[in-house]
Design an enzyme around this catalytic site. Sequence first.
Site, mmCIF file in Angstrom:
data_model
loop_
_atom_site.group_PDB
_atom_site.id
_atom_site.type_symbol
_atom_site.label_atom_id
_atom_site.label_comp_id
_atom_site.label_asym_id
_atom_site.label_seq_id
_atom_site.Cartn_x
_atom_site.Cartn_y
_atom_site.Cartn_z
ATOM 1 N N ASP A 10 0.866 -1.187 0.000
ATOM 2 C CA ASP A 10 0.000 0.000 0.000
ATOM 3 C C ASP A 10 0.896 1.228 0.000
ATOM 4 O O ASP A 10 2.091 1.140 0.271
ATOM 5 C CB ASP A 10 -0.894 -0.004 1.261
ATOM 6 C CG ASP A 10 -1.774 1.239 1.342
ATOM 7 O OD1 ASP A 10 -2.467 1.535 0.349
ATOM 8 O OD2 ASP A 10 -1.754 1.932 2.370
ATOM 9 N N SER A 11 0.290 2.375 -0.282
ATOM 10 C CA SER A 11 1.037 3.627 -0.246
ATOM 11 C C SER A 11 1.474 3.983 1.181
ATOM 12 O O SER A 11 2.330 4.831 1.367
ATOM 13 C CB SER A 11 0.170 4.749 -0.809
ATOM 14 O OG SER A 11 -1.037 4.826 -0.087
ATOM 15 N N TYR A 42 -0.406 8.427 -2.559
ATOM 16 C CA TYR A 42 -0.395 8.150 -3.998
ATOM 17 C C TYR A 42 -1.598 8.841 -4.664
ATOM 18 O O TYR A 42 -1.600 9.066 -5.862
ATOM 19 C CB TYR A 42 -0.521 6.642 -4.256
ATOM 20 C CG TYR A 42 0.726 5.795 -4.026
ATOM 21 C CD1 TYR A 42 1.878 6.312 -3.437
ATOM 22 C CD2 TYR A 42 0.727 4.447 -4.413
ATOM 23 C CE1 TYR A 42 2.999 5.502 -3.239
ATOM 24 C CE2 TYR A 42 1.843 3.648 -4.221
ATOM 25 C CZ TYR A 42 2.977 4.164 -3.621
ATOM 26 O OH TYR A 42 4.076 3.360 -3.431
ATOM 27 N N GLY A 43 -2.617 9.121 -3.841
ATOM 28 C CA GLY A 43 -3.921 9.540 -4.367
ATOM 29 C C GLY A 43 -3.951 10.838 -5.140
ATOM 30 O O GLY A 43 -4.897 11.109 -5.869
ATOM 31 N N CYS A 73 -3.860 -0.872 -1.971
ATOM 32 C CA CYS A 73 -4.132 0.542 -2.255
ATOM 33 C C CYS A 73 -5.097 0.661 -3.444
ATOM 34 O O CYS A 73 -4.822 0.123 -4.527
ATOM 35 C CB CYS A 73 -2.807 1.220 -2.576
ATOM 36 S SG CYS A 73 -2.954 2.948 -2.993
ATOM 37 N N ASN A 74 -6.182 1.368 -3.240
ATOM 38 C CA ASN A 74 -7.156 1.539 -4.336
ATOM 39 C C ASN A 74 -6.568 2.327 -5.492
ATOM 40 O O ASN A 74 -6.818 2.029 -6.652
ATOM 41 C CB ASN A 74 -8.390 2.288 -3.837
ATOM 42 C CG ASN A 74 -9.358 1.392 -3.131
ATOM 43 O OD1 ASN A 74 -10.322 0.935 -3.725
ATOM 44 N ND2 ASN A 74 -9.105 1.094 -1.876
ATOM 45 N N THR A 75 -5.784 3.349 -5.141
ATOM 46 C CA THR A 75 -5.199 4.184 -6.189
ATOM 47 C C THR A 75 -4.269 3.338 -7.054
ATOM 48 O O THR A 75 -4.339 3.377 -8.292
ATOM 49 C CB THR A 75 -4.424 5.357 -5.553
ATOM 50 O OG1 THR A 75 -5.313 6.075 -4.699
ATOM 51 C CG2 THR A 75 -3.864 6.274 -6.606
ATOM 52 N N GLU A 154 -6.659 9.340 9.557
ATOM 53 C CA GLU A 154 -5.359 9.171 10.222
ATOM 54 C C GLU A 154 -5.303 9.933 11.549
ATOM 55 O O GLU A 154 -4.615 9.523 12.474
ATOM 56 C CB GLU A 154 -4.224 9.597 9.292
ATOM 57 C CG GLU A 154 -4.087 8.636 8.130
ATOM 58 C CD GLU A 154 -2.735 8.664 7.433
ATOM 59 O OE1 GLU A 154 -1.823 9.365 7.903
ATOM 60 O OE2 GLU A 154 -2.618 7.977 6.405
ATOM 61 N N CYS A 186 -11.238 3.423 -0.972
ATOM 62 C CA CYS A 186 -9.944 3.931 -0.488
ATOM 63 C C CYS A 186 -9.665 3.226 0.834
ATOM 64 O O CYS A 186 -10.591 3.006 1.630
ATOM 65 C CB CYS A 186 -10.030 5.441 -0.287
ATOM 66 S SG CYS A 186 -8.590 6.146 0.530
ATOM 67 N N THR A 187 -8.409 2.883 1.049
ATOM 68 C CA THR A 187 -8.045 2.114 2.247
ATOM 69 C C THR A 187 -8.508 2.764 3.561
ATOM 70 O O THR A 187 -8.728 2.068 4.543
ATOM 71 C CB THR A 187 -6.508 1.997 2.322
ATOM 72 O OG1 THR A 187 -5.925 3.288 2.092
ATOM 73 C CG2 THR A 187 -5.992 0.999 1.305
ATOM 74 N N HIS A 188 -8.626 4.092 3.552
ATOM 75 C CA HIS A 188 -8.930 4.797 4.800
ATOM 76 C C HIS A 188 -10.424 4.866 5.122
ATOM 77 O O HIS A 188 -10.797 5.079 6.271
ATOM 78 C CB HIS A 188 -8.395 6.228 4.734
ATOM 79 C CG HIS A 188 -6.905 6.318 4.816
ATOM 80 N ND1 HIS A 188 -6.078 5.656 3.935
ATOM 81 C CD2 HIS A 188 -6.092 6.989 5.673
ATOM 82 C CE1 HIS A 188 -4.813 5.926 4.248
ATOM 83 N NE2 HIS A 188 -4.801 6.732 5.292
HETATM 84 N N1 DGL Z 1 -4.049 3.993 -0.024
HETATM 85 C C1 DGL Z 1 -4.669 5.049 -0.783
HETATM 86 C C2 DGL Z 1 -5.896 4.484 -1.516
HETATM 87 O O1 DGL Z 1 -6.467 3.501 -1.100
HETATM 88 C C3 DGL Z 1 -5.058 6.227 0.086
HETATM 89 C C4 DGL Z 1 -3.878 7.060 0.551
HETATM 90 C C5 DGL Z 1 -3.095 7.646 -0.603
HETATM 91 O O2 DGL Z 1 -3.593 8.576 -1.261
HETATM 92 O O3 DGL Z 1 -2.019 7.148 -0.856
HETATM 93 O O4 DGL Z 1 -6.297 5.025 -2.516
#
Ligand code: DGL
Length: 273
Positions: A10-11, A42-43, A73-75, A154, A186-188
Site C-alpha cells: 500500500d502507499s 499516492y492519491g 491501495c485503491n489508487t 489518520e 480507499c483504504t482509509h
Molecule cells: N491507499 C490510498 C488508496 O487507497 C489512500 C492514501 C493515498 O492517497 O495514498 O487510494
Amino acid sequence: MNTQPIGVFDSGVGGLSVLRHLVHFMPQEEYVYLGDTARVPYGNKSPETVVQYSLQCARFLELHNVKHIIIACNTASAVALREVRSASSVPVTGVIEPSVQAAIAQTRNGRIGVLGTRATVGSNAYTKHIEQHADGRRIEVIGQPCPLFVPLAEEGWVAHPATRAIAEEYMKPLVMADADTVILGCTHYPLLRATIQDAIPTATLIDPGEHTALTVQETLRSTDALAPLREIPSTRITYYVTDIPATFPQVAKQFLGFDVPQPRLVSIEQLAG
Ligand code: DGL
C-alpha cells in the site's frame, strides 16, 4: 498446500485495513506487508508515478518469495494493476474487481456510488470494471473524490462533527442520485464507515478489503495454495515501511485493530534499486 507468505503493499498504513480482513479470513497464512510511508499519498500523484512506485513495491515483495501479491491501495489498483500483473511472476489481486462484483450483486436500482481519491475516481477504473462485469445490466456509476477523508481517518477523527459535516457534503451527489450501494474505494474510508453510513443511511456500503480477502482465499483454495490450517493459528506478519513516522504505532493500530510491532525500514533507494 503452500506455506510461502502472501505479499501486501500500500502507499502507507491504510492497507492495514485490508490486511485486517486477510488475517481474519486466513489466520494460518504468513504475510509480508510493505507500506510506502515515505511517498504517501499516492492519491494525488500522476498515473505514471503511481505505476513506477507500484512496480517497485511489487518487486520488493517478490524478492521475499511471496506466493501472491495483493495491491491493497485503491489508487495503485486503479492505475497500476495491469502493469504490476505483467511484471510479476506470481498472481496479483487488486481491490477493485472484488468490490465491483460485490456491488453489482448488491445493487437493486443499478446506481452505485464510488468514493475514492482523486486519482482513483479520475482513472474511471471502477466504472470500467463495473461495465465489464455488469452482464448487460445498465448501471450508473456516481464517482465522488473524498480527499479530506484520508487525513481525518489518520487523525482518528472518525466521528468528529467536522468529519460528519464533510461526509454529508461529499454524500450529497450520491443521495441526489439515489445510489443504493456505495463502494468505500480507499483504504482509509472503512474507518469512517459509521459516519459515512449516517450521511447516506439507505445505501449498503461495500468494504473492498473484505471482498478482496474472500476473493484471494478462493483463488488460493482453488489452486491448492492455501497454507495448512494449524490448531492454534498465530499469524506471522512482517511489516516493512519506507519511513517510520512518530505516529506510526497509533495510526497502524487504528487500521489493523491490534498492536503492530516495530516495522522494518526499507529505503526508497533499496526499493528503487
Ligand atoms: N491507499 C490510498 C488508496 O487507497 C489512500 C492514501 C493515498 O492517497 O495514498 O487510494
